[in-house]
Design an enzyme around this catalytic site. Sequence first.
Site: not given
Ligand code: TGC
Ligand code: FAD
Length: 395
Positions: A135-136, A251, A349-350, A374, A376-378
Amino acid sequence: AVLSHWQDILLLDQQLSEEERLIRDSAAQFCRQHLAPTVQQANEQGQFNPELMQRMGEAGLLGATIDGYGCPAVGYVAYGLIAREVERIDSGYRSAMSVQSSLVMHPIRQYATERLRERWLPKLASGEAIGCFGLTEPEAGSDPSSMRTTAVKDGDGYRLNGEKMWITNSPHADVLIVWAKVISELAGEAPTISGFVVEREQVKGLSTPELQHKLSLRASTTGAIVLQDVWVAAENRLNIDGLKGPFSCLNLARYGISWGAMGAAESCWQTARDYALERKQFGKPLAQTQLVQKKLVDMQTEIALGLQGSLRVGRLLEQQQADPTLVSMMKRNNCGKALEIARNARDILGGNGISAEYGVMHHVMNLETVNTYEGTHDIHALIMGRALTGLQAFF
Ligand code: TGC
Ligand code: FAD
């Protein structure tokens, strides 16, 4: 006297079914036998052994919630308990398990054709095949809606172009779930985001270089996905449009992480307690000082509460009553608290706290990632803030 159930102060054990306890205990046994012995070396050398996926598959840890296709169809609480045991050893190992289960098998099960399900789910369940979730992108992290990867209709399929970044397991992946903007042939129609099942052996133009210089999640491989005119058949487009596709997978993964992070925290807390009882300074054990007791008790309190929160969300998921906001709450809380607990354990653990031999420092380093990926905290605070106020503060 020491409280007999100090490790489970809120008696979580009693809230589990017999089957859930058995699943937890067998996952714990598997982790001790197959994961713990290699974790220090894997972290020091920055290497993930893909064979571990087959061991996890044999133990029934992959795609555990899926019904059919060689999967055990356990409940969400059991899935969380597995994540907790795996992450007690290492967040990178839990990543491998949860990406495979929640981010690859789940979308294939929910949104792919029957033919693709039958082709991939049994192999992914056994660990014979490895999957990843893209996704990213370099310019699209917290805001995936700004992704640049495109899918353009071409004959009986789609041509994919773009780059994904930070993708767990991409260098090892046989099957890649890639999210892209589908550009419509109709002038003026807005693009829609959709997922594609990219089968490495079937395509040309795909490369997945490994990312170097990672100081966190070192026992997990992270890579890019580079797509240059990669053609996939129309059948490989997932049957879901819009960001709800990837978010519905996230989710489940985020929920599992909320349990997993507590597993890492418990490991650090228990190590810190043992160390503080053993280690003497100023003529008495560290554990007999007020400051250290406070730290240990704060850890215990946050772990007990965090586990209860995840258990509650798991039960609500099982009853199909959990709004995703609850998942954001527990992912955010438990990752943030686990990181704080790991840092405090390191402190107790120092100097030994920074040695790999004590098994705390790698959790500190890993949890920095777990707190960021998945969502960030914020970002999870903003998701909750929107649910609380009705006002979105992302942009
Ligand atoms: P937004 O307008 O909120 O939503 C767009 C559409 O999506 C629906 N939706 C959801 N549906 C199911 N579950 C959820 N949790 C949902 N959240 C939103 C929503 O209803 C809408 O549907 P529709 O039908 O109206 O189109 O979209 P937005 O662009 O404003 O979203 C903002 C935000 C910040 C919430 C979202 O982009 C977000 O969650 N950003 C964080 C990105 C993220 O989590 N990336 C993860 C990448 S994968 C990864 O990190 C794997 S690590 C793997 C590992 O090693 O374990
Ligand atoms: P950014 O989005 O650039 O954010 C940087 C900082 O800005 C953060 O502190 C954030 O909280 C803050 N920020 C951003 N927007 C706002 C706002 N509107 N208001 C206030 N603060 C804001 N992704 C995948 O798709 N698949 C994977 O398998 C996967 N595996 C990963 C494995 C590792 C080891 C790591 C480190 C990351 C992985 N990711 C994966 C990516 C991960 O999901 C992203 O790093 C994460 O979603 C944050 O995106 P970013 O790094 O671009 O940070």
